[in-house]
Scaffold this active site. Structure first.
Site, PDB file in Angstrom:
ATOM      1  N   LYS A  16     -36.922   4.680   3.434  1.00  0.00           N
ATOM      2  CA  LYS A  16     -35.703   4.374   4.362  1.00  0.00           C
ATOM      3  C   LYS A  16     -35.307   3.502   4.351  1.00  0.00           C
ATOM      4  CE  LYS A  16     -35.135   8.680   6.746  1.00  0.00           C
ATOM      5  NZ  LYS A  16     -34.008   9.170   7.818  1.00  0.00           N
ATOM      6  N   GLY A 134     -26.785  17.800  23.227  1.00  0.00           N
ATOM      7  CA  GLY A 134     -25.686  17.020  22.289  1.00  0.00           C
ATOM      8  C   GLY A 134     -25.006  17.802  21.155  1.00  0.00           C
ATOM      9  N   GLY A 136     -22.978  16.663  18.033  1.00  0.00           N
ATOM     10  CA  GLY A 136     -22.250  16.222  17.605  1.00  0.00           C
ATOM     11  C   GLY A 136     -22.310  16.929  16.381  1.00  0.00           C
ATOM     12  N   ASN A 137     -22.975  16.378  15.443  1.00  0.00           N
ATOM     13  CA  ASN A 137     -22.716  17.485  14.193  1.00  0.00           C
ATOM     14  C   ASN A 137     -23.920  18.230  13.758  1.00  0.00           C
ATOM     15  OD1 ASN A 137     -23.694  17.981  11.600  1.00  0.00           O
ATOM     16  ND2 ASN A 137     -21.780  17.412  10.709  1.00  0.00           N
ATOM     17  N   GLY A 139     -25.772  19.286  16.560  1.00  0.00           N
ATOM     18  CA  GLY A 139     -25.830  19.849  18.024  1.00  0.00           C
ATOM     19  C   GLY A 139     -24.562  21.557  17.512  1.00  0.00           C
ATOM     20  N   TYR A 140     -23.162  20.837  16.839  1.00  0.00           N
ATOM     21  CA  TYR A 140     -22.069  22.103  16.743  1.00  0.00           C
ATOM     22  C   TYR A 140     -22.278  22.944  16.166  1.00  0.00           C
ATOM     23  CZ  TYR A 140     -18.118  23.336  15.174  1.00  0.00           C
ATOM     24  OH  TYR A 140     -16.687  24.765  14.033  1.00  0.00           O
TER      25      TYR A 140
END
Length: 335
Positions: A16, A134, A136-137, A139-140
């Site tokens: 990372k 959530g 966002g990307n 969760g959607y």
């Protein structure tokens, strides 16, 4: 990340990297210069067969584009082979040889794993209720594909709070997202059966959504949201960790003893890195993947891994999470 990649058996590691800065304080020009300089300094240690950057927190296809273009420019200056240059990054825009499914691979993958567990437990999809913290990307797209599979998404949340219909009907995920995009938040987006009605629902807190009497709880936003302080109030019998480490160790031990099935993050949100693997694979080989072909491969990888985890869990009488970690570690030791 090392455990995740080992678990799904792809040739990636767990490195990372990032920059400690709030990108919201920068102009677009400043952010572009920062992104390009980051790659200039990292150039010698990244590449299609070295470390392969992918988007994470506060990055997007535009940022990746700047990085890829800088990397390609330096590679050209150094007269390097241009054949595999685009394999040095994943999460790229499609016009830079990216993979279009990469955007929704994480959420889609999570829904595949959940469906696998429901099948093992012999639970009817039409009777399963789900709450997703959530939107966002991840969760959607999780909600979108779980809903398409027949599950009832009855509650959703964003940073400002959660929504639920008065009669607990399944939400129309695409309409809810359309409503959120228009107004900037979820409150009032009580959309069911093709119609949104501001009077048909209510707002609850992000803490309250975790304690709803649903079959499946999906923390898809922040880590450590299920902890010692609220673990005794969790009513769901299945938890899908779409966020990283949303269940603390103490809560995990308590809920596992209570018979709650917890699908660990290293499995449930691994669709994203599988998407990266497919993108990288087509960049460094002559093989090309249509959306359908890529999704079938993603589904195949996750289904096979889930079967192995489930078999180990039953055979050794250990939890799904423990089986996932044992399998991942065994693969690392083999290498």
């Amino acid at each position: 990340m090392s455990l995740k990649c080992a678990l799904i058996n792809i040739p990636f590691g767990g490195g990372k990297g990032g920059i400690t800065i709030d990108p919201k304080t920068l102009s677009e020009a400043e952010l572009k210069r920062l992104s390009e300089e980051y790659i200039s300094r990292l150039f010698d240690v990244i590449g299609p067969y070295k470390d392969i950057p992918a988007p994470d927190v506060n990055t997007n296809p535009k940022v990746i584009r700047w990085m890829v273009e800088r990397y390609a420019s330096i590679a050209k200056e150094k007269k390097m082979d241009q054949k595999n240059v685009y394999g040095a990054f994943t999460g790229k825009p499609t016009d830079l040889y990216g993979l279009s499914i990469r955007e929704f691979a994480t959420g889609y993958g999570g829904s595949i794993v959940l469906l696998g567990l429901l099948s093992k437990l012999k639970l009817s999809k039409k009777k399963v209720t789900v709450a997703v913290q959530g939107f966002g990307n991840v969760g959607y797209y999780f909600s979108k594909y779980a809903s398409r599979a027949g599950l009832s998404i009855v509650s959703l949340s964003d940073s400002k709070g959660a929504i639920i219909n008065n009669n607990n009907d399944a939400l129309d995920i695409d309409l809810v997202m359309e409503c959120k995009r228009k107004q900037g938040y979820l409150a009032g987006c009580y959309c069911v059966g093709g119609v949104c009605d501001i009077n048909k629902g209510k707002v609850i807190t992000n803490d309250a959504i975790l304690e709803l009497p649903v079959d499946v709880l999906v923390p898809a936003a922040l880590e450590n949201v299920i902890s010692k302080s609220n673990m005794k109030n969790i009513k769901a019998k299945i938890i899908v960790e779409m966020a990283n480490s949303p269940v603390t160790p103490v809560a995990y031990e308590y809920l596992s003893r209570k018979g709650v099935y917890i699908i660990p993050d290293i499995l449930s949100n691994s669709g994203g890195v599988i998407g990266s693997y497919i993108e990288w694979k087509q960049n460094v080989t002559s093989e090309r993947y249509s959306d359908q072909k890529a999704l079938l491969l993603l589904e195949s990888i996750l289904s096979e891994v889930f079967e192995q985890i489930w078999e180990m869990s039953v055979l050794r009488k250990i939890s799904i999470k423990e089986a996932a970690v044992v399998l991942a570690l065994s693969r690392l030791l083999e290498k």
